[in-house]
Design a protein around this motif. Structure first.
Motif: not given
Ligand SMILES: Nc1ncnc2c1ncn2[C@@H]1O[C@H](COP(=O)(O)OP(=O)(O)OP(=O)(O)O)[C@@H](O)[C@H]1O
Ligand SMILES: [Mg+2]
Length: 351
Positions: A100-106, A149-152
């Motif tokens: 799920p870290f790679a699949s969402l655009d930060p 919010r942002w993915p991170h």
């Protein structure tokens, strides 16, 4: 049940080059797969690392192209669709990745990420986007106000929920989940699997679950396809594949699951290279039962609803009936406990 997706003799190879860039063969990642995915079913694809599961999952959604074979999806010849028609079809089929870290655009807020497929496929008018995003957020167990919010700012499990909301946004008929929970903590895994299970029921989704976790597969899959070196060696209803595996390779896989109780079939040697797979049956080099015919002829996948690709499938010694419980693995025990609790809650039969 009619099939929403059908594959016939589908193959995909990747060229292999030496240090100077010269072609020196090809990895036959998927090599002659025929498979039917019934509408509304959860079909699991299992097998050792490198056997071609992810490649197959992407080929069936035409995210990578097949070299040969036919893919029929919702009545379309998927491989023949022109770019415009393919783009329209894409709303019906989505992929959930392992990471799920790679699949969402930060650089996209959660709201933007979930709204993107809504806009791309014209699912709701712009004015309703925010509301629909909030609904999707709530449906996957997140608070709508977290959308800005942002993915991170999210945990792995929350991020996977966002990826699920994004996959659901286009109202797909088919979702392929490539190891959708294996990057998550065990406790979070069960929650996300449950969420997926609820969504599958609620939206009558067809789900292809790529997973090496046979505990999870056994809980949620209706059917299981077992892959070995680019081919399907066994396919059938989950209970039958788990209780009466027909292929020696399936037995070996199940014997590795604590508590499954299938008699161990010793696996000899390493997985052969997919660049130069063995003749005949690809499993023969590791199979304790192999005979001359296994070297000479590739066994067809046969047996109807529960099929295996093994010349000897009707002559193998029985795979000991599995003991249902006493799972040795902590992981499996926790998962089982979780699902048992859940069943109790659902029926209201509390003690
Ligand atoms: N883009 C690529 N280029 C070259 N080789 C590839 C590519 N993608 C996959 N392969 C090779 O194809 C084979 C199948 O890979 P694939 O990722 O489909 O396996 P998998 O079953 O998903 O493995 P895992 O369980 O580790 O995810 C492997 O030998 C892999 O190295
Ligand atoms: Mg993979």
């Amino acid at each position: 049940m009619s099939a929403i997706l059908e594959l016939e003799d589908v193959a995909r190879a990747f060229p292999v080059r030496d240090a100077l860039g010269r072609a020196k063969g090809a990895v036959r990642a998927v090599d002659g797969v025929s498979l039917s995915v019934p509408e509304g079913a959860v079909l699991a694809i299992v097998g050792e690392s490198g056997c071609g599961k992810s490649t197959l999952g992407r080929v069936m959604l035409r995210l990578i192209e097949a070299d040969r074979g036919a893919i029929r999806f919702m009545g379309d010849d998927l491989r023949a669709l022109k770019p415009d028609a393919l783009r329209r079809r894409r709303r019906d089929m989505q992929l959930i990745f392992q990471d799920p870290f790679a699949s969402l655009d930060p650089r996209m807020t959660v709201e933007e990420a979930v709204a993107e497929p809504l806009r791309l496929h014209g699912i709701v008018p712009r004015a309703q986007e925010r509301e629909r995003v909030a609904e999707l957020m709530a449906r996957v167990g997140l608070r709508p106000e977290q959308a800005r919010r942002w993915p991170h700012e999210f945990s792995g499990g929350q991020r996977q929920r966002i990826a699920i909301a994004r996959a659901l946004a286009s109202q797909p008929r088919l979702i392929v989940g490539d190891e959708p929970v294996s990057a998550l903590d065990v406790s979070v895994q069960a929650q996300v699997i449950n969420l997926l299970q609820d969504l599958i029921r609620e939206f009558r989704l067809t789900f292809v679950l790529i997973s090496h976790d046979l505990g999870v597969v056994r809980h949620i899959a209706d059917r299981v396809a077992v892959m070995y070196l680019g081919r399907i060696v066994e396919e059938g209803p989950t209970a039958q594949v788990f209780h009466a595996p027909r292929h020696p390779y399936t037995r070996a896989l199940l014997a590795a699951v604590p508590g499954q109780g299938v008699k161990a079939v010793p696996l000899e040697g390493d997985v052969p290279s997919p660049i130069d797979p063995p003749s005949g049956c690809r499993f023969r080099t590791r199979c304790p039962f192999a005979e001359a015919i296994c070297t000479e002829q590739a066994p067809p996948l046969e047996g109807g609803s529960h099929a295996a690709a093994c010349h000897l499938q009707h002559r193998l010694p029985p795979a000991v009936p599995p003991a249902e419980h006493d799972a040795g693995g902590e992981r499996l025990r926790r998962l089982q406990a979780f699902f048992t609790d859940r069943k109790t809650n659902n029926t209201g039969a509390t003690t």
